[in-house]
Design an enzyme around this catalytic site. Structure first.
Site, PDB file in Angstrom:
ATOM      1  N   CYS A   1      14.238  10.309  -4.568  1.00  0.00           N
ATOM      2  CA  CYS A   1      14.147  11.756  -4.316  1.00  0.00           C
ATOM      3  C   CYS A   1      12.908  12.135  -3.501  1.00  0.00           C
ATOM      4  CB  CYS A   1      14.112  12.502  -5.650  1.00  0.00           C
ATOM      5  SG  CYS A   1      12.682  12.088  -6.669  1.00  0.00           S
TER       6      CYS A   1
ATOM      7  N   CYS B   1       7.525  11.918  -5.145  1.00  0.00           N
ATOM      8  CA  CYS B   1       6.220  11.234  -5.086  1.00  0.00           C
ATOM      9  C   CYS B   1       5.533  11.535  -3.761  1.00  0.00           C
ATOM     10  CB  CYS B   1       6.397   9.737  -5.300  1.00  0.00           C
ATOM     11  SG  CYS B   1       7.741   9.018  -4.336  1.00  0.00           S
TER      12      CYS B   1
ATOM     13  N   CYS C   1      14.170   3.870  -9.450  1.00  0.00           N
ATOM     14  CA  CYS C   1      13.799   4.974  -8.563  1.00  0.00           C
ATOM     15  C   CYS C   1      15.076   5.655  -8.072  1.00  0.00           C
ATOM     16  CB  CYS C   1      13.026   4.377  -7.384  1.00  0.00           C
ATOM     17  SG  CYS C   1      12.845   5.495  -6.007  1.00  0.00           S
TER      18      CYS C   1
ATOM     19  N   TYR D   1      -0.757   5.395  13.438  1.00  0.00           N
ATOM     20  CA  TYR D   1      -2.207   5.290  13.308  1.00  0.00           C
ATOM     21  C   TYR D   1      -2.801   4.496  14.483  1.00  0.00           C
ATOM     22  CZ  TYR D   1      -1.109   7.210   8.748  1.00  0.00           C
ATOM     23  OH  TYR D   1      -0.642   8.021   7.746  1.00  0.00           O
TER      24      TYR D   1
ATOM     25  N   PRO E   1       0.835  -1.205   0.000  1.00  0.00           N
ATOM     26  CA  PRO E   1       0.000   0.000   0.000  1.00  0.00           C
ATOM     27  C   PRO E   1       0.868   1.253   0.000  1.00  0.00           C
ATOM     28  CG  PRO E   1      -0.783  -1.594   1.627  1.00  0.00           C
ATOM     29  CD  PRO E   1       0.521  -2.116   1.113  1.00  0.00           C
TER      30      PRO E   1
END
Ligand code: ADP
Ligand code: SF4
Length: 686
Positions: free
Chosen positions: A351, A354, A348, A180, A29
C-alpha cells in the site's frame, strides 16, 4: 517446527568481498524517517530485523556533506565525527544478532534543494531533476560541478566511508540511483559534459568508479564496498558493444565493487504499489546483471513468498533477496521461514503507507505492522507481548481492521477475547474494498489476522452477530471495545474547502451503497474529495460495471493524496485506460437526476456533466451510535460488571486502514498496562 528443505538455499551464507552475509535475506537501504535526532528509535527499528533473521541490515540514505540536504524530508548524516556515535548504536544492536550492517552513503546532487544548508545544489551540467515534481520543485537551479567539485565529492565519500567504518559498518555503499548525483553522471540527458566525465559511456561511469575506488582505499579489507544502481533508463538505451548501456555499466564497474544492489529509477516503479505491479516486478529490467558480473547481486520486488525467493536464486536472477517493505511488514520473515512457520508471515500489502511516512517527514508507519517505528518509543516488539496480569474477558464489537488487530493483540497477551461481527464475514471495509481493481493484496490485512485468531483457545469468533446495547449488557465481559467503523456521507464541498450541506435524493450514492451491492445506472459521475484510493478504484470498477463514468475532484489530480504513496501517476494511467475522463479543480454543486453541475474551485465557472447517478466519495463520520448509547447507561454498565467501554479505529476517528490497525493495537497493548512515559518515550540525539 522444522524448516522446509525447499527453502534451504535461502539460508546459505554469501560472501561479499571481505565479509560474509550469514544468509540470503538482505534488508536493502530504505527510508525510515529516523534521522540522527532519533538514534535509539532507529537502532531498535533496525535491530528487530536482525533479530528476525535478516542477514544484512542497512541504513537509509546517509548524507555525506551539507551539500546533500534533503530537508524538509528526513535524512541521516555522517558529516563529521560527531555523527559517528548515533550510527554506532545501530551497528552494535544489529551485530548483537549476528547480522552485517550496511550504510548507504548518499549525495543527492540536483535532487536535493539544500533548503537548510543554502548551498547551491551540485550537478554534472546544471540540469534540474524532475522540476515539475512536487518533491523537487524549487526556484534554485543546480550548478555545474568543476574539477575541484569532483575532487571534493571524492573526498567526502572517502571521509564518509572512514566514519562509517568507525561506526562499525560492514558494507559501505556508493549510491548511483534514483536521480542522485552519481546517477546523474551516468545519464547523457543530465550529463552533457565535454571533459573526461561526459560523452561516451566509459567517461560517464568514471565518477562512479572513482567513488568506488576511494571507498575501497578508505575501508581496506575491513568492509565490503557496494554499488547501488538504478538500471531502468540505462537498460532502455542501446549500448555500443552490448545490448544496452546497463549491460555496459555493469561490465565496466564489475571489478570495482564487491556487490551490486540493483533497482529501478523512480519511486513509483522502484517501490511499486501492489495496485499496479505484482511481486517481482523489477525482474525484466535487472534479470541480465548476473550474466554480466560474477559479483553477488541483490535486488528487491516486494518478495514475501519463499517459493518466489528460491526461484530468484535458482534461476540466477539474484544472489541475495532484498527486502525493504517486506522487512517492515514482518521483521521476522526470515525466522518464520527458518522455523517452518512461513504461513505466519505478515505479508506486505504493497500500500506504500510506509513511503507516505517519509514524505510526511515522520518515522515509518506500516499498515500491516503497527509496531514499525514503535519498537523503542512504545516498547512494542512485533513478536513479544506483555502477558495480561488480570486475564479478564474482553468483548470486541466489529471485525474490521481495528477490531481484528485489537483482538489478535489481546489474545496474544492472554486475554479471553470475543469478537462479534454484524456481517456474515469478517473484514470490515476490506470485505468490499479488497474486491476493487488492484486491491486484492490488501485483503492480507484481514487474512493474516484471521489466521492468527482462528483456532486459538482463548478466542471466540461470532460472525453474523449484530450486537445492540442490551446484548452487550447481557454478556459477561469486563471490557468492551467498540470497533464499528464509519459511514460515508452525502456531504458536498464548499467554496471555503470544507464539507458542508447534504445532497439527498434519488440517484445519489456513497461507497457504502456500492459496497452493499448497488450498481448505479450509468452514466455515472464519481465525485471525490476524500483524495485517497477509494474514488479512483471505484471509478475504475464502475467503468467496468456501469459503462460511462466520469471522475470529478476538487483537487489538482485524481486521487491527489496518492502522490504520497507513489500511486498517483499510475491512478491517472489506470483511469485513462478505463476510459474515465478526469475533471480536476471542480466541485459538485447540484444534481437533478440528468446532469451534475460542477464549478471551478477558483473561478466558479459552471459546467454540466450528463449522468443518471452521482457517487460522492467525500466525508466519513464515525458509526458510534452503539458507543454513545452504551456510555449513556453508566448504572447498567456497572451492574453488568463492565469496567470500560472504548472506541477504536474508524469509530473513534475515520482514517486509513493504517490508522485503524494502530488504534486497535494500541488499545490492546495498553489495556491494564502502566505506562511510564505516556504517550511514548522521547528520543534525543547522542
Ligand atoms: P475499522 O476500519 O475501524 O476497523 P470497519 O468499518 O472496517 O472499521 O469495520 C467495522 C465493522 O464493524 C464492520 O465490519 C461492521 O459490519 C461491524 N459492525 C458495525 N456495527 C456493528 C454491531 N453493532 N455489531 C457487530 N458488528 C458491527
Ligand atoms: Fe507494506 Fe504497506 Fe507496510 Fe509499506 S505500509 S511495508 S507497503 S504493508
Amino acid at each position: 517446527m522444522a524448516r522446509n528443505h525447499r527453502f534451504d538455499v535461502l539460508f546459505e551464507p554469501v560472501r561479499i568481498g571481505p565479509v560474509t552475509a550469514p544468509n540470503r535475506f538482505y534488508q536493502v537501504p530504505h527510508a525510515s524517517g529516523m534521522t540522527n535526532a532519533l538514534p535509539h528509535v532507529r537502532a531498535r527499528f533496525r535491530a528487530v530485523k536482525a533479530e528476525g533473521g535478516w542477514g544484512v541490515v542497512c541504513t537509509g540514505a546517509v548524507s555525506m556533506h551539507p551539500s546533500s540536504d534533503d530537508s524538509p524530508l528526513p535524512f541521516a548524516m555522517l558529516w563529521d565525527d560527531r555523527d559517528v556515535r548515533a550510527h554506532a548504536l545501530m551497528t552494535e544492536a544489529v551485530h548483537e544478532h549476528g547480522a552485517l550492517a550496511g550504510v548507504e552513503l548518499w549525495h543527492g546532487g540536483a535532487c536535493t534543494l539544500n533548503r537548510t544548508s543554502r548551498i547551491a545544489p551540485l550537478s554534472p551540467s546544471g540540469m534540474p531533476w524532475l522540476s515539475t515534481h512536487l518533491g523537487f520543485m524549487g526556484n534554485l537551479r543546480p550548478r555545474r560541478m568543476d574539477a575541484a567539485d569532483i575532487r571534493d565529492l571524492r573526498n567526502w565519500q572517502a571521509a564518509g566511508a572512514r566514519r562509517a567504518m568507525q561506526a562499525g559498518f560492514d558494507i559501505v555503499y556508493v549510491y548511483a540511483g534514483m536521480g542522485y548525483l552519481p546517477y546523474e553522471f551516468l545519464l547523457p540527458e543530465y550529463n552533457q559534459r565535454t571533459d573526461g566525465y561526459g560523452g561516451r559511456i566509459e567517461n560517464r561511469v568514471r565518477l562512479v568508479r572513482e567513488l568506488l575506488e576511494v571507498t575501497r582505499d578508505a575501508v581496506g579489507e575491513r568492509c565490503a564496498v557496494a554499488l547501488r544502481i538504478s538500471l531502468e533508463e540505462l537498460r532502455a538505451k542501446p549500448g555500443r558493444n552490448a545490448p544496452s548501456e546497463a549491460h555496459e555499466v555493469i561490465a565496466l564497474l564489475s571489478q570495482a565493487t564487491d556487490l551490486f544492489d540493483v533497482k529501478m529509477d523512480s519511486s513509483p516503479t522502484d517501490c511499486a504499489p501492489s495496485r499496479f505491479s505484482p511481486e517481482g516486478s523489477h525482474e525484466p529490467v535487472i534479470d541480465f546483471v548476473k550474466k554480466v558480473t560474477a559479483k553477488p547481486v541483490v535486488g528487491v520486488g516486494r518478495f514475501t513468498s519463499p517459493d518466489i525467493m528460491v526461484s530468484q536464486v535458482k534461476r540466477g536472477i539474484l544472489d541475495l533477496i532484498g527486502g525493504a517493505r517486506p522487512s517492515i511488514a514482518d521483521p521476522y520473515l526470515p525466522k518464520k521461514i527458518d522455523e517452518g512457520r512461513e504461513h505466519e508471515i505478515r505479508e506486505c500489502i504493497g500500500c506504500n503507507i510506509c513511503i507516505s511516512s517519509w514524505h510526511d517527514g515522520v518515522p515509518v508507519r506500516c499498515t500491516q505492522n503497527p509496531t514499525a517505528g514503535e519498537e523503542w518509543r512504545r516498547d512494542w516488539h512485533p513478536e513479544v507481548f506483555v502477558p495480561a496480569t488480570n486475564a479478564v474477558p474482553v468483548l470486541v464489537v466489529g471485525g474490521g481492521p481495528a477490531g481484528l488487530d485489537c483482538a489478535v493483540t489481546l489474545a496474544r497477551r492472554g486475554y479471553p477475547v470475543t469478537v462479534a461481527e454484524a456481517a456474515g464475514e469478517f473484514g470490515g471495509r476490506l470485505r468490499f474494498e479488497r474486491r476493487l481493481p488492484g486491491l486484492a493484496a490488501w485483503g492480507r490485512v484481514v487474512d493474516w489476522r484471521m489466521g492468527q485468531l482462528e483456532g486459538r483457545a482463548n478466542v471466540n469468533l461470532y460472525p453474523g452477530s449484530e450486537l445492540a446495547v442490551d446484548d452487550i449488557l447481557g454478556l459477561e465481559h469486563r471490557h468492551v471495545v467498540i470497533a464499528t467503523g464509519a459511514r460515508w456521507t452525502r456531504m458536498l464541498y464548499s467554496t471555503l474547502e470544507f464539507p458542508v450541506g447534504w445532497l439527498e435524493g434519488p440517484g445519489v450514492y456513497t461507497p457504502d451503497d456500492i459496497a452493499a451491492g448497488i450498481v448505479p445506472p450509468g452514466p455515472v459521475v464519481v465525485f471525490d474529495f476524500d483524495n485517497y484510493y477509494l474514488a479512483g478504484a471505484l471509478a475504475e470498477q464502475l467503468a467496468r460495471q456501469a459503462g460511462e463514468v466520469s471522475y470529478v475532484t476538487t483537487a489538482g489530480n485524481a486521487s491527489a493524496w496518492t502522490f504520497m504513496t507513489n500511486e498517483l501517476p499510475l491512478v491517472h494511467r489506470a483511469l485513462s485506460k478505463a476510459g474515465v475522463p478526469i475533471h480536476t479543480l471542480q466541485r459538485v454543486s447540484g444534481f437533478d437526476g440528468e446532469s451534475v453541475t460542477v464549478c471551478d474551485v477558483y473561478s466558479g465557472a459552471e459546467k454540466r456533466i450528463a449522468c443518471r447517478s452521482l457517487v460522492i466519495v467525500g466525508m466519513r463520520v464515525p458509526k458510534d451510535d452503539l458507543y454513545q448509547a452504551l456510555i449513556a447507561r453508566s448504572v447498567d454498565l456497572e451492574r453488568a460488571g463492565i469496567a470500560s467501554v472504548t472506541r477504536i479505529g474508524d469509530c473513534l476517528a475515520p482514517g486509513a486502514i493504517v490508522h485503524a490497525v494502530h488504534s486497535g493495537h494500541r488499545f490492546a497493548r495498553e489495556l491494564e498496562a502502566s505506562l511510564s512515559d505516556a504517550p511514548y518515550r522521547r528520543d534525543f540525539p547522542v
